[in-house]
Every structure is written in C-alpha cells, then in structure tokens.
Motif scaffolding. Structure first.
Motif, PDB file in Angstrom:
ATOM      1  N   PRO A 228     -15.785  38.963  77.671  1.00  0.00           N
ATOM      2  CA  PRO A 228     -14.466  38.671  77.097  1.00  0.00           C
ATOM      3  C   PRO A 228     -14.506  37.373  76.305  1.00  0.00           C
ATOM      4  O   PRO A 228     -15.445  36.572  76.463  1.00  0.00           O
ATOM      5  N   VAL A 229     -13.522  37.160  75.450  1.00  0.00           N
ATOM      6  CA  VAL A 229     -13.488  35.933  74.650  1.00  0.00           C
ATOM      7  C   VAL A 229     -13.315  34.719  75.557  1.00  0.00           C
ATOM      8  O   VAL A 229     -12.880  34.818  76.707  1.00  0.00           O
ATOM      9  N   ALA A 230     -13.637  33.556  75.013  1.00  0.00           N
ATOM     10  CA  ALA A 230     -13.449  32.302  75.744  1.00  0.00           C
ATOM     11  C   ALA A 230     -11.959  31.947  75.793  1.00  0.00           C
ATOM     12  O   ALA A 230     -11.194  32.301  74.883  1.00  0.00           O
ATOM     13  N   PRO A 231     -11.518  31.242  76.836  1.00  0.00           N
ATOM     14  CA  PRO A 231     -10.098  30.911  76.964  1.00  0.00           C
ATOM     15  C   PRO A 231      -9.687  29.713  76.124  1.00  0.00           C
ATOM     16  O   PRO A 231      -9.191  28.687  76.637  1.00  0.00           O
ATOM     17  N   LEU A 232      -9.891  29.814  74.819  1.00  0.00           N
ATOM     18  CA  LEU A 232      -9.359  28.803  73.918  1.00  0.00           C
ATOM     19  C   LEU A 232      -7.845  28.983  73.837  1.00  0.00           C
ATOM     20  O   LEU A 232      -7.323  30.074  74.068  1.00  0.00           O
ATOM     21  N   ARG A 233      -7.156  27.926  73.496  1.00  0.00           N
ATOM     22  CA  ARG A 233      -5.690  27.982  73.537  1.00  0.00           C
ATOM     23  C   ARG A 233      -5.140  29.134  72.698  1.00  0.00           C
ATOM     24  O   ARG A 233      -4.209  29.830  73.111  1.00  0.00           O
ATOM     25  N   GLU A 234      -5.754  29.355  71.526  1.00  0.00           N
ATOM     26  CA  GLU A 234      -5.249  30.402  70.634  1.00  0.00           C
ATOM     27  C   GLU A 234      -5.687  31.799  71.069  1.00  0.00           C
ATOM     28  O   GLU A 234      -5.195  32.793  70.531  1.00  0.00           O
ATOM     29  N   ASP A 235      -6.593  31.884  72.034  1.00  0.00           N
ATOM     30  CA  ASP A 235      -7.113  33.183  72.462  1.00  0.00           C
ATOM     31  C   ASP A 235      -6.780  33.519  73.916  1.00  0.00           C
ATOM     32  O   ASP A 235      -7.384  34.430  74.494  1.00  0.00           O
ATOM     33  N   MET A 236      -5.837  32.801  74.513  1.00  0.00           N
ATOM     34  CA  MET A 236      -5.552  33.006  75.927  1.00  0.00           C
ATOM     35  C   MET A 236      -5.107  34.444  76.214  1.00  0.00           C
ATOM     36  O   MET A 236      -5.499  35.028  77.231  1.00  0.00           O
ATOM     37  N   GLY A 237      -4.307  35.016  75.315  1.00  0.00           N
ATOM     38  CA  GLY A 237      -3.840  36.385  75.525  1.00  0.00           C
ATOM     39  C   GLY A 237      -4.990  37.382  75.529  1.00  0.00           C
ATOM     40  O   GLY A 237      -5.065  38.269  76.384  1.00  0.00           O
ATOM     41  N   SER A 238      -5.907  37.244  74.567  1.00  0.00           N
ATOM     42  CA  SER A 238      -7.063  38.145  74.504  1.00  0.00           C
ATOM     43  C   SER A 238      -7.980  37.940  75.704  1.00  0.00           C
ATOM     44  O   SER A 238      -8.561  38.897  76.220  1.00  0.00           O
ATOM     45  N   TRP A 239      -8.128  36.690  76.133  1.00  0.00           N
ATOM     46  CA  TRP A 239      -8.964  36.401  77.312  1.00  0.00           C
ATOM     47  C   TRP A 239      -8.399  37.082  78.552  1.00  0.00           C
ATOM     48  O   TRP A 239      -9.112  37.748  79.293  1.00  0.00           O
ATOM     49  N   ARG A 240      -7.096  36.928  78.767  1.00  0.00           N
ATOM     50  CA  ARG A 240      -6.461  37.572  79.931  1.00  0.00           C
ATOM     51  C   ARG A 240      -6.579  39.086  79.834  1.00  0.00           C
ATOM     52  O   ARG A 240      -6.859  39.767  80.828  1.00  0.00           O
ATOM     53  N   ALA A 241      -6.372  39.623  78.632  1.00  0.00           N
ATOM     54  CA  ALA A 241      -6.479  41.077  78.460  1.00  0.00           C
ATOM     55  C   ALA A 241      -7.893  41.551  78.752  1.00  0.00           C
ATOM     56  O   ALA A 241      -8.100  42.598  79.372  1.00  0.00           O
ATOM     57  N   GLY A 242      -8.899  40.770  78.330  1.00  0.00           N
ATOM     58  CA  GLY A 242     -10.282  41.144  78.574  1.00  0.00           C
ATOM     59  C   GLY A 242     -10.611  41.180  80.051  1.00  0.00           C
ATOM     60  O   GLY A 242     -11.279  42.110  80.538  1.00  0.00           O
ATOM     61  N   LEU A 243     -10.146  40.188  80.799  1.00  0.00           N
ATOM     62  CA  LEU A 243     -10.378  40.194  82.245  1.00  0.00           C
ATOM     63  C   LEU A 243      -9.669  41.375  82.893  1.00  0.00           C
ATOM     64  O   LEU A 243     -10.173  41.969  83.852  1.00  0.00           O
TER      65      LEU A 243
END
Length: 347
Positions: A228-243
């Motif tokens: 999954p993507v790294a939990p950068l501030r702008e990618d938090m939604g994608s990170w959570r979705a990936g997990l």
C-alpha cells in the motif's frame, strides 16, 4: 496575590494535563481509534525514537527545575510523564520482540518467504538472487521492483536449482506508482494473477500495486505481495483503503501475505479478526519475538527504525523462524529484507 497564585496553579495543571493527553495519543493512539489518522499514525511509527526524545526532555526539565523554583513542580510533573512515556514505549517494543533469529529445522512442507522492497531494484539482480538462494526462498515478494529485475532474479534462481514463476503488477497511468513483483516456487504448483490497471480493484491496493496470486491446487496458499502507499498526509485515504483491501484479502482461507505494508502492527489495530493482526493473518515477526526490529530506513539502526515490512499468514501456518536481514544495509535499498519460515499446521 492569592488570585495570581491560583491562576498559576490552574495554568500549570492545564499544561500538565495537555502534555499527558499528547503523550497518551503518541503512545497508544488506538485508544481513541486514531492509529490510522494524521499525525498520530506518524508519531506511533518510531516508538524508540519518541521514547528517547521524551527521556531526554525529562532530563532537561529536571535540570531546569533545579534552577527555576517557581515552576519546579510543573517541570517535575511533566518530566515524570515523559519518563513513563519513554519506559512504556520501550516496554511495548520489548514485548513484541527485539530480535531472535533462531529457526527450527525445516520440514519438506515448510515455506520460506523473503520480502524486500528493493527501491527500484537498487541492490541489483545478483544481490537479490543471492539472498533468495541463500535462504532457499519459496516465495519472494519484491515491492518497487520491475518486471525485468523479477525475471532476471527468477532466471538466476532457476539456474541455482530453485525454479520460480514470476509476476509483476504496475500502474502505468499513476506517475508516482512503483511496480510490485512476486516470485513463487513451481514446487507450490501453478498460480494465476488477476490485477487491475486503475488501482480500484478489490484485489489490489490504490496508488501502489499489490499482487494476489491464486493457486490452481486448493492445497496451496493464496499468496499476496503487499505494497500500500505510504501514509503521507496527502495519501492518508489511499493508505487506509490499501490496508483495508489487504485485511479483506486475508479475511479467511489459506493465505500467506508479505511485503512493505507501510504500517506497523499499531496501525493495523482494529483490522484483525480471529486473533489476526490484519484480517485473519498473524504477524510472523511478533510470533517469533522480532516484532520490535525496524526494517526501515536502513540509515537508522534496527532498534531505532520502524517495523513496516511483514510476513503474515492465516492459521494454516505457524511461524517457526524469522529474521530481519541487517547485513545488507549498504546494498542499495532503504528497506531491510525479512525472511520467515512457515510450517503447515494442518488447519
């Protein structure tokens, strides 16, 4: 004068309570279900570093209190909180294990899993293949590794007597995405892979590709190469979705999942079921007293880094060995490889 003294005490109390709340949030954000929210997710990633900073701050506050009598009680109270935070932070990591690399004698039915985020193949084909051959890997997950590198590693392993099928997934229309590759021993049978190019499929992760390989033989495990993507501030939604996608991929059945999760077991809290760390999958590092050993970045010592590279498996498998490889820190990647030995449980 009395009113001013009361105001100072009130201000001191509010300050101490605010520091206590902040330290609690950094120590155990899952108490408020904030472990996957910014900035709590970032704060909990480096427990030992945070603990060391807190202890250093406590020393400074205690020294300050020696010279500033008026604020001595306040600095002492905050220093005690910081010392407790540091001690508990270290205790949490110690309870997960600070390194134990002994393996039981392998059985013919065991599966050895190697995972290494290669940072675009930085270590080179020879180094990757040499490690895979050295550990006798049956499954190799390679986040941030392209198809050419995966094929070359597969060819090298085949030449060494370890024939491997290989798969690569990439999001060509996502400029920031890096490909993920997976190698599977032909001894485990034939595998098929279905991935989506747009990152929206339930079988993969948004922003960065993960691979779900399904066996044609029902006795073999489903294998997931996770990234999954790294939990950068702008990618938090994608990170959570990936997990969430990875949790669902490990909801049931016979599954082995490995890769760069960009998440510690703290971040996974609330996504497990039936005793699993993520979905029904249990973490091999925690099970073998290695859960506190950092895998990223390589320019920090293993005890200061964050453990975000994992090997997970359902109850069909028991972790009978695990190690974070620490002698390849200069190989060209910012991640350390992890190796797990999994034994069938008969479940």
């Amino acid at each position: 004068m009395l009113g001013q003294a009361m105001i100072r005490r009130l201000v001191a109390l509010v300050l101490v309570l605010a520091v206590a709340a902040a330290l609690l949030l950094a120590l155990w954000p899952q108490a408020l279900d904030l472990q996957r929210s910014w900035p709590a997710a970032q704060l909990v990633s480096f427990r030992i570093v945070a603990g060391a900073i807190a202890v250093a701050a406590a020393v400074v506050l205690l020294i300050l209190g020696l010279f500033a009598r008026r604020i001595r009680s306040t600095t002492a109270s905050i220093a005690v909180l910081a010392l407790v935070f540091g001690a508990v932070s270290g205790g949490v990591l110690a309870s997960r294990g600070l390194g134990r690399d002994d393996f039981t004698d392998a059985l013919d039915t065991d599966v050895t899993v190697l995972s290494w985020n290669t940072l675009g193949g930085g270590p080179g084909v020879e180094a990757i293949a040499d490690l895979a051959v050295e550990v006798g890997a049956d499954v190799v997950t390679l986040p941030e590794t392209d198809a050419a590198t995966a094929k070359a590693v597969s060819d090298a392993m085949n030449a060494a007597g370890l024939p491997m099928a290989w798969f690569t997934s990439s999001y060509d229309d996502v400029s920031t995405a890096k490909p993920t590759s997976l190698l599977v021993s032909t001894a485990l049978g034939e595998y098929t892979v279905a991935t989506a190019d747009d990152g929206t499929s339930v079988t993969t992760t948004p922003g960065m590709p993960s691979i779900v390989a399904t066996p044609t033989d029902e006795a073999s495990p489903v294998i997931v190469a996770a990234h999954p993507v790294a939990p950068l501030r702008e990618d938090m939604g994608s990170w959570r979705a990936g997990l969430g996608v990875l949790s669902d991929a490990c909801a049931s059945g016979n599954v082995i999942m490995a890769g760069d999760f960009n998440a510690t077991v703290d971040h996974m809290a609330g996504l497990g079921r039936d005793g699993g760390a993520l979905g029904a999958c249990r973490d091999a590092a925690v099970a073998t007293a290695n859960g506190g050993v950092g895998t990223w970045p390589t320019d920090l010592s293993p005890l200061l880094g964050t453990p975000i590279d994992h090997v997970l498996a359902t109850r069909h498998w028991l972790a009978t060995g695990f190690r974070v490889v620490t002698d390849l820190d200069e190989a060209g990647s910012d991640h350390r490889p992890v190796v797990a030995q999994l034994s069938r449980t008969g479940a």
